[in-house]
Write a protein that holds these residues in place. Structure first.
Motif, PDB file in Angstrom:
ATOM      1  N   HIS A   1       0.816  -1.228   0.000  1.00 18.19           N
ATOM      2  CA  HIS A   1       0.000   0.000   0.000  1.00 18.19           C
ATOM      3  C   HIS A   1       0.845   1.272   0.000  1.00 18.19           C
ATOM      4  O   HIS A   1       0.608   2.186   0.794  1.00 18.19           O
ATOM      5  N   GLY A   2       1.817   1.338  -0.913  1.00 19.47           N
ATOM      6  CA  GLY A   2       2.669   2.516  -1.023  1.00 19.47           C
ATOM      7  C   GLY A   2       1.880   3.764  -1.390  1.00 19.47           C
ATOM      8  O   GLY A   2       0.851   3.700  -2.073  1.00 19.47           O
ATOM      9  N   HIS A   3       2.372   4.902  -0.921  1.00 15.71           N
ATOM     10  CA  HIS A   3       1.707   6.183  -1.179  1.00 15.71           C
ATOM     11  C   HIS A   3       2.762   7.286  -1.209  1.00 15.71           C
ATOM     12  O   HIS A   3       3.646   7.326  -0.359  1.00 15.71           O
ATOM     13  N   MET A   4       2.641   8.184  -2.188  1.00 15.83           N
ATOM     14  CA  MET A   4       3.561   9.309  -2.334  1.00 15.83           C
ATOM     15  C   MET A   4       2.834  10.621  -2.052  1.00 15.83           C
ATOM     16  O   MET A   4       1.771  10.869  -2.606  1.00 15.83           O
ATOM     17  N   ASP A   5       3.434  11.457  -1.200  1.00 17.42           N
ATOM     18  CA  ASP A   5       2.984  12.835  -0.991  1.00 17.42           C
ATOM     19  C   ASP A   5       4.104  13.731  -1.494  1.00 17.42           C
ATOM     20  O   ASP A   5       5.133  13.892  -0.819  1.00 17.42           O
ATOM     21  N   VAL A   6       3.933  14.288  -2.683  1.00 12.64           N
ATOM     22  CA  VAL A   6       4.992  15.065  -3.323  1.00 12.64           C
ATOM     23  C   VAL A   6       5.139  16.418  -2.631  1.00 12.64           C
ATOM     24  O   VAL A   6       4.172  17.169  -2.488  1.00 12.64           O
ATOM     25  N   GLU A   7       6.364  16.700  -2.199  1.00 11.30           N
ATOM     26  CA  GLU A   7       6.664  17.969  -1.533  1.00 11.30           C
ATOM     27  C   GLU A   7       7.144  19.021  -2.524  1.00 11.30           C
ATOM     28  O   GLU A   7       6.847  20.197  -2.377  1.00 11.30           O
ATOM     29  N   ARG A   8       7.942  18.591  -3.506  1.00 11.46           N
ATOM     30  CA  ARG A   8       8.422  19.543  -4.506  1.00 11.46           C
ATOM     31  C   ARG A   8       8.854  18.799  -5.753  1.00 11.46           C
ATOM     32  O   ARG A   8       9.121  17.599  -5.717  1.00 11.46           O
ATOM     33  N   GLU A   9       8.927  19.555  -6.854  1.00  9.04           N
ATOM     34  CA  GLU A   9       9.392  18.996  -8.112  1.00  9.04           C
ATOM     35  C   GLU A   9      10.437  19.927  -8.711  1.00  9.04           C
ATOM     36  O   GLU A   9      10.449  21.127  -8.422  1.00  9.04           O
ATOM     37  N   SER A  10      11.307  19.359  -9.544  1.00  9.74           N
ATOM     38  CA  SER A  10      12.314  20.135 -10.250  1.00  9.74           C
ATOM     39  C   SER A  10      12.594  19.431 -11.569  1.00  9.74           C
ATOM     40  O   SER A  10      11.970  18.407 -11.882  1.00  9.74           O
ATOM     41  N   GLN A  11      13.515  19.974 -12.345  1.00 10.99           N
ATOM     42  CA  GLN A  11      13.881  19.397 -13.646  1.00 10.99           C
ATOM     43  C   GLN A  11      12.648  19.160 -14.523  1.00 10.99           C
ATOM     44  O   GLN A  11      12.464  18.087 -15.092  1.00 10.99           O
ATOM     45  N   GLY A  12      11.803  20.175 -14.604  1.00  9.87           N
ATOM     46  CA  GLY A  12      10.614  20.075 -15.437  1.00  9.87           C
ATOM     47  C   GLY A  12       9.611  19.042 -14.963  1.00  9.87           C
ATOM     48  O   GLY A  12       8.821  18.525 -15.743  1.00  9.87           O
ATOM     49  N   GLY A  13       9.647  18.738 -13.675  1.00 13.34           N
ATOM     50  CA  GLY A  13       8.724  17.758 -13.110  1.00 13.34           C
ATOM     51  C   GLY A  13       9.257  16.337 -13.130  1.00 13.34           C
ATOM     52  O   GLY A  13       8.559  15.412 -12.715  1.00 13.34           O
ATOM     53  N   ARG A  14      10.504  16.156 -13.577  1.00 15.00           N
ATOM     54  CA  ARG A  14      11.066  14.805 -13.663  1.00 15.00           C
ATOM     55  C   ARG A  14      11.950  14.449 -12.474  1.00 15.00           C
ATOM     56  O   ARG A  14      12.582  13.395 -12.455  1.00 15.00           O
ATOM     57  N   ALA A  15      11.964  15.305 -11.477  1.00 12.88           N
ATOM     58  CA  ALA A  15      12.630  15.005 -10.206  1.00 12.88           C
ATOM     59  C   ALA A  15      11.685  15.443  -9.091  1.00 12.88           C
ATOM     60  O   ALA A  15      11.162  16.557  -9.119  1.00 12.88           O
ATOM     61  N   LEU A  16      11.450  14.547  -8.157  1.00 13.12           N
ATOM     62  CA  LEU A  16      10.519  14.819  -7.065  1.00 13.12           C
ATOM     63  C   LEU A  16      11.179  14.571  -5.723  1.00 13.12           C
ATOM     64  O   LEU A  16      12.025  13.680  -5.592  1.00 13.12           O
ATOM     65  N   THR A  17      10.749  15.316  -4.730  1.00 15.77           N
ATOM     66  CA  THR A  17      10.998  14.978  -3.331  1.00 15.77           C
ATOM     67  C   THR A  17       9.627  14.679  -2.756  1.00 15.77           C
ATOM     68  O   THR A  17       8.683  15.462  -2.944  1.00 15.77           O
TER      69      THR A  17
END
Length: 108
Positions: free
Chosen positions: A59-75
């Motif tokens: 049951h993995g889940h991602m809560d994206v805090e920020r994006e960079s590189q045109g949306g191709r890198a996420l924290t």
């Protein structure tokens, strides 16, 4: 503060996060190239085994805090039933036809 998956810049990454969060392996694998690869903490992993274990059966889940590189890198805060919650970094390689050929993740 998190970024709603629908607000992510890159369409392939947006669909990836949506598939993870809706626990939809069919949609998830449809986003990937046939020869897609991935790594976790710098080590290449078997994609099908890893995604089943770390995302779908736990049951993995991602809560994206920020994006960079045109949306191709996420924290993102990532949580699952096995490991609990951790801060993670994600990087995506997207082909010209909009499919993901590689993703890399690890602790941020």
């Amino acid at each position: 503060m998190t970024i709603a998956p629908a607000k992510l810049s890159d369409p392939a990454v947006r669909a990836f996060v949506a598939a993870v969060n809706s626990h939809d392996p069919e949609a998830f694998f449809a986003l990937l190239t046939d020869d897609a690869t991935m790594s976790d903490d710098g080590t290449d992993r078997d994609l099908a085994d890893w995604t089943d274990r770390e995302i779908f059966s736990s049951h993995g889940h991602m809560d994206v805090e920020r994006e960079s590189q045109g949306g191709r890198a996420l924290t993102a805060g990532f949580r699952n039933d096995t490991w609990g919650e951790m801060r993670t970094a994600w990087r995506f390689t997207v082909t010209d036809d909009g499919r993901i050929s590689r993703f890399e993740t690890g602790q941020a």
